[in-house]
Motif scaffolding. Structure first.
Motif, PDB file in Angstrom:
ATOM      1  N   LEU A   3       0.721  -1.162   0.122  1.00  0.00           N
ATOM      2  CA  LEU A   3       0.030   0.088  -0.140  1.00  0.00           C
ATOM      3  C   LEU A   3       0.934   1.236   0.032  1.00  0.00           C
ATOM      4  CD1 LEU A   3      -3.048  -0.729   2.302  1.00  0.00           C
ATOM      5  CD2 LEU A   3      -2.885  -0.903   0.043  1.00  0.00           C
ATOM      6  N   LEU A   4       2.223   1.186   0.458  1.00  0.00           N
ATOM      7  CA  LEU A   4       3.060   2.312   0.255  1.00  0.00           C
ATOM      8  C   LEU A   4       4.253   2.165  -0.723  1.00  0.00           C
ATOM      9  CD1 LEU A   4       3.934   5.165   1.292  1.00  0.00           C
ATOM     10  CD2 LEU A   4       5.138   3.911   3.245  1.00  0.00           C
ATOM     11  N   GLY A   5       4.329   3.138  -1.680  1.00  0.00           N
ATOM     12  CA  GLY A   5       5.406   2.931  -2.487  1.00  0.00           C
ATOM     13  C   GLY A   5       6.419   4.063  -2.725  1.00  0.00           C
ATOM     14  N   LEU A   6       7.726   3.649  -3.118  1.00  0.00           N
ATOM     15  CA  LEU A   6       8.640   4.793  -3.368  1.00  0.00           C
ATOM     16  C   LEU A   6       8.598   5.254  -4.675  1.00  0.00           C
ATOM     17  CD1 LEU A   6      11.176   6.180  -2.133  1.00  0.00           C
ATOM     18  CD2 LEU A   6      12.477   4.503  -3.497  1.00  0.00           C
ATOM     19  N   GLY A   7       8.430   6.477  -4.741  1.00  0.00           N
ATOM     20  CA  GLY A   7       8.139   7.279  -6.153  1.00  0.00           C
ATOM     21  C   GLY A   7       9.744   7.595  -6.468  1.00  0.00           C
ATOM     22  N   VAL A   8       9.985   7.382  -7.702  1.00  0.00           N
ATOM     23  CA  VAL A   8      11.538   7.712  -8.183  1.00  0.00           C
ATOM     24  C   VAL A   8      11.613   8.719  -9.373  1.00  0.00           C
ATOM     25  CG1 VAL A   8      12.499   5.644  -7.214  1.00  0.00           C
ATOM     26  CG2 VAL A   8      11.761   5.503  -9.532  1.00  0.00           C
ATOM     27  N   TYR A   9      10.515   9.255  -9.546  1.00  0.00           N
ATOM     28  CA  TYR A   9      10.643  10.452 -10.662  1.00  0.00           C
ATOM     29  C   TYR A   9      11.586  11.540 -10.523  1.00  0.00           C
ATOM     30  CZ  TYR A   9       8.807  14.547 -13.150  1.00  0.00           C
ATOM     31  OH  TYR A   9       8.639  15.743 -13.984  1.00  0.00           O
ATOM     32  N   GLN A  10      12.283  11.897 -11.471  1.00  0.00           N
ATOM     33  CA  GLN A  10      13.314  12.788 -11.411  1.00  0.00           C
ATOM     34  C   GLN A  10      14.439  12.467 -10.421  1.00  0.00           C
ATOM     35  OE1 GLN A  10      11.652  16.744 -10.810  1.00  0.00           O
ATOM     36  NE2 GLN A  10      11.599  16.967 -12.926  1.00  0.00           N
ATOM     37  N   ASN A  11      14.480  11.319 -10.273  1.00  0.00           N
ATOM     38  CA  ASN A  11      15.941  10.661  -9.591  1.00  0.00           C
ATOM     39  C   ASN A  11      16.610   9.760 -10.670  1.00  0.00           C
ATOM     40  OD1 ASN A  11      17.717   9.012  -7.803  1.00  0.00           O
ATOM     41  ND2 ASN A  11      16.122   8.769  -6.398  1.00  0.00           N
ATOM     42  N   TYR A  12      17.508  10.253 -11.223  1.00  0.00           N
ATOM     43  CA  TYR A  12      18.069   9.770 -12.316  1.00  0.00           C
ATOM     44  C   TYR A  12      19.412   8.838 -12.015  1.00  0.00           C
ATOM     45  CZ  TYR A  12      15.621  13.265 -14.794  1.00  0.00           C
ATOM     46  OH  TYR A  12      14.524  14.255 -15.041  1.00  0.00           O
ATOM     47  N   SER A  13      19.583   8.870 -10.491  1.00  0.00           N
ATOM     48  CA  SER A  13      20.534   7.864  -9.953  1.00  0.00           C
ATOM     49  C   SER A  13      20.118   7.411  -8.763  1.00  0.00           C
ATOM     50  CB  SER A  13      21.938   8.529  -9.748  1.00  0.00           C
ATOM     51  OG  SER A  13      22.509   9.023 -10.712  1.00  0.00           O
ATOM     52  N   ALA A  14      18.930   6.213  -9.106  1.00  0.00           N
ATOM     53  CA  ALA A  14      17.741   6.050  -8.193  1.00  0.00           C
ATOM     54  C   ALA A  14      18.496   4.675  -7.389  1.00  0.00           C
ATOM     55  CB  ALA A  14      16.626   5.745  -8.760  1.00  0.00           C
ATOM     56  N   LYS A  15      19.423   4.040  -7.772  1.00  0.00           N
ATOM     57  CA  LYS A  15      19.742   2.773  -6.990  1.00  0.00           C
ATOM     58  C   LYS A  15      20.090   3.121  -5.520  1.00  0.00           C
ATOM     59  CE  LYS A  15      23.455  -0.605  -7.136  1.00  0.00           C
ATOM     60  NZ  LYS A  15      24.984  -0.860  -7.884  1.00  0.00           N
ATOM     61  N   ALA A  16      20.715   3.999  -5.168  1.00  0.00           N
ATOM     62  CA  ALA A  16      21.053   4.146  -3.747  1.00  0.00           C
ATOM     63  C   ALA A  16      19.655   4.505  -2.998  1.00  0.00           C
ATOM     64  CB  ALA A  16      21.839   5.411  -3.453  1.00  0.00           C
ATOM     65  N   SER A  17      18.917   5.307  -3.557  1.00  0.00           N
ATOM     66  CA  SER A  17      17.329   5.561  -2.841  1.00  0.00           C
ATOM     67  C   SER A  17      16.632   4.289  -2.650  1.00  0.00           C
ATOM     68  CB  SER A  17      16.813   6.511  -3.689  1.00  0.00           C
ATOM     69  OG  SER A  17      17.394   7.712  -3.974  1.00  0.00           O
ATOM     70  N   VAL A  18      16.696   3.319  -3.772  1.00  0.00           N
ATOM     71  CA  VAL A  18      15.962   2.113  -3.760  1.00  0.00           C
ATOM     72  C   VAL A  18      16.318   1.069  -2.832  1.00  0.00           C
ATOM     73  CG1 VAL A  18      14.992   0.281  -5.117  1.00  0.00           C
ATOM     74  CG2 VAL A  18      14.927   2.434  -6.244  1.00  0.00           C
ATOM     75  N   LEU A  19      17.831   1.035  -2.816  1.00  0.00           N
ATOM     76  CA  LEU A  19      18.260   0.257  -1.791  1.00  0.00           C
ATOM     77  C   LEU A  19      17.926   0.525  -0.296  1.00  0.00           C
ATOM     78  CD1 LEU A  19      21.984  -0.407  -3.159  1.00  0.00           C
ATOM     79  CD2 LEU A  19      20.106  -2.193  -2.545  1.00  0.00           C
ATOM     80  N   GLU A  20      17.911   2.023  -0.060  1.00  0.00           N
ATOM     81  CA  GLU A  20      17.641   2.557   1.387  1.00  0.00           C
ATOM     82  C   GLU A  20      16.394   2.067   1.733  1.00  0.00           C
ATOM     83  OE1 GLU A  20      18.913   4.253   4.682  1.00  0.00           O
ATOM     84  OE2 GLU A  20      20.277   4.631   2.804  1.00  0.00           O
ATOM     85  N   ALA A  21      15.249   2.390   0.574  1.00  0.00           N
ATOM     86  CA  ALA A  21      13.927   2.085   1.059  1.00  0.00           C
ATOM     87  C   ALA A  21      13.814   0.511   1.116  1.00  0.00           C
ATOM     88  CB  ALA A  21      13.111   2.650  -0.408  1.00  0.00           C
ATOM     89  N   LEU A  22      14.511  -0.207   0.426  1.00  0.00           N
ATOM     90  CA  LEU A  22      14.277  -1.675   0.679  1.00  0.00           C
ATOM     91  C   LEU A  22      14.763  -2.004   1.885  1.00  0.00           C
ATOM     92  CD1 LEU A  22      14.849  -3.185  -2.734  1.00  0.00           C
ATOM     93  CD2 LEU A  22      12.615  -2.708  -1.845  1.00  0.00           C
ATOM     94  N   ALA A  23      15.759  -1.429   2.440  1.00  0.00           N
ATOM     95  CA  ALA A  23      16.295  -1.838   3.785  1.00  0.00           C
ATOM     96  C   ALA A  23      15.342  -1.020   4.878  1.00  0.00           C
ATOM     97  CB  ALA A  23      17.819  -1.128   3.889  1.00  0.00           C
ATOM     98  N   ALA A  24      14.811   0.057   4.176  1.00  0.00           N
ATOM     99  CA  ALA A  24      13.643   0.673   5.360  1.00  0.00           C
ATOM    100  C   ALA A  24      12.233  -0.154   5.585  1.00  0.00           C
ATOM    101  CB  ALA A  24      13.493   2.037   5.160  1.00  0.00           C
ATOM    102  N   GLY A  25      12.277  -1.201   4.672  1.00  0.00           N
ATOM    103  CA  GLY A  25      11.075  -1.843   4.814  1.00  0.00           C
ATOM    104  C   GLY A  25      10.005  -1.726   3.337  1.00  0.00           C
ATOM    105  N   TYR A  26      10.392  -0.796   2.517  1.00  0.00           N
ATOM    106  CA  TYR A  26       9.286  -0.635   1.389  1.00  0.00           C
ATOM    107  C   TYR A  26       9.717  -1.940   0.598  1.00  0.00           C
ATOM    108  CZ  TYR A  26       9.372   4.578   2.090  1.00  0.00           C
ATOM    109  OH  TYR A  26       9.210   5.838   2.455  1.00  0.00           O
ATOM    110  N   ARG A  27       8.632  -2.298  -0.034  1.00  0.00           N
ATOM    111  CA  ARG A  27       8.446  -3.371  -0.971  1.00  0.00           C
ATOM    112  C   ARG A  27       7.682  -3.023  -2.507  1.00  0.00           C
ATOM    113  NH1 ARG A  27      11.594  -4.347   2.016  1.00  0.00           N
ATOM    114  NH2 ARG A  27      12.289  -6.143   3.089  1.00  0.00           N
ATOM    115  N   HIS A  28       7.751  -1.718  -2.840  1.00  0.00           N
ATOM    116  CA  HIS A  28       6.929  -1.344  -3.713  1.00  0.00           C
ATOM    117  C   HIS A  28       7.705  -0.020  -4.276  1.00  0.00           C
ATOM    118  CE1 HIS A  28       2.811   0.185  -5.204  1.00  0.00           C
ATOM    119  NE2 HIS A  28       3.809   0.342  -6.179  1.00  0.00           N
TER     120      HIS A  28
END
Length: 259
Positions: A3-28
């Protein structure tokens, strides 16, 4: 779909952000071809230690690539960038291409789902007339309609149509791009000892939407997910619901009325 997702619009180097989000519990994670970061999303999932099946990934096809054959080719490119053999949800990013190309694109996405390359199919920035166009063509309704949605821009006719027809409503720009000056936001945040972003995300969840807050800042990625240990009360919700400004409250392109 989480029910909660991470948006990555205008994040042109998104790998670090997605890794951080997945470590924080995001799964979307909500990406798109136009965001130019599908490969970053795929790489982050691959390096996260999670299996592909544990992460729900969305991408979208922009109007310049609409049409049946062009859609088939475009989705193959996304599959190659994201990896894992499939994409959980694929959306038509906007309705700008016109009715004929929109429907051809939608049919292509349905065929890709039937082939096992997509798990589900939806749309984004669709108004009621665009959704009705799909119904009139005799096609099944989309699983999702992703639209700009927050207390200042509530798009009530579209939301009502989606809810009536069992279409999940995803909320992009749920944090209003940081426009937090509205006194009600500040008052409710103080009342609950939270920040405004958490109040806005909580409002979206309690309305039954799927919010997609964007951040590239680790502390914000984490705090935006800390929204399940409190609830807004009836007075809070009424006060936020009363802030709707219609189209005037929009802070994005919001092309729900194009032909």
């Amino acid at each position: 779909m989480p029910l909660l997702g991470l948006g990555v619009y205008q994040n042109y180097s998104a790998k670090a952000s997605v890794l951080e989000a997945l470590a924080a519990g995001y799964r979307h994670v909500d990406s798109a071809q136009a965001y130019r970061n599908e490969a970053d999303v795929g790489a982050a999932v691959a390096e996260s230690g999670l299996s592909r099946e544990q992460v729900f990934i969305t991408s979208k096809i922009i109007s310049r690539d609409h049409g049946y054959e062009k859609t088939l080719a475009a989705v193959e490119k996304s599959l190659g960038k994201i990896g894992g053999g499939y994409i959980d949800l694929f959306l038509i990013h906007n309705p700008h291409a016109g009715a004929a190309l929109r429907l051809a694109t939608y049919r292509a996405l349905l065929d890709l789902r039937a082939a096992g390359k997509l798990r589900d199919v939806g749309v984004s920035n669709y108004g009621v007339k665009h959704l009705e166009e799909i119904r009139a063509a005799g096609l099944e309704p989309p699983a999702v309609n992703q639209i700009e949605l927050h207390p200042l821009c509530q798009q009530k006719p579209i939301v009502a149509y989606c809810q009536k027809n069992a279409i999940v409503v995803q909320a992009y720009t749920p944090l209003i791009r940081g426009n937090f000056d509205e006194p009600a936001f500040q008052d409710i945040a103080r009342k609950h000892g939270r920040d405004v972003a958490q109040i806005l995300i909580r409002w979206s969840l309690q309305k039954g939407f799927v919010p997609l807050p964007k951040s590239a800042t680790p502390s914000r990625i984490y705090s935006n997910a800390q929204v399940y240990d409190f609830a807004l009360d009836e007075d809070d919700m009424k006060r936020l619901d009363a802030l709707d400004r219609g189209a005037a409250g929009s802070v994005t392109w919001n092309p729900v009325d194009v032909d």
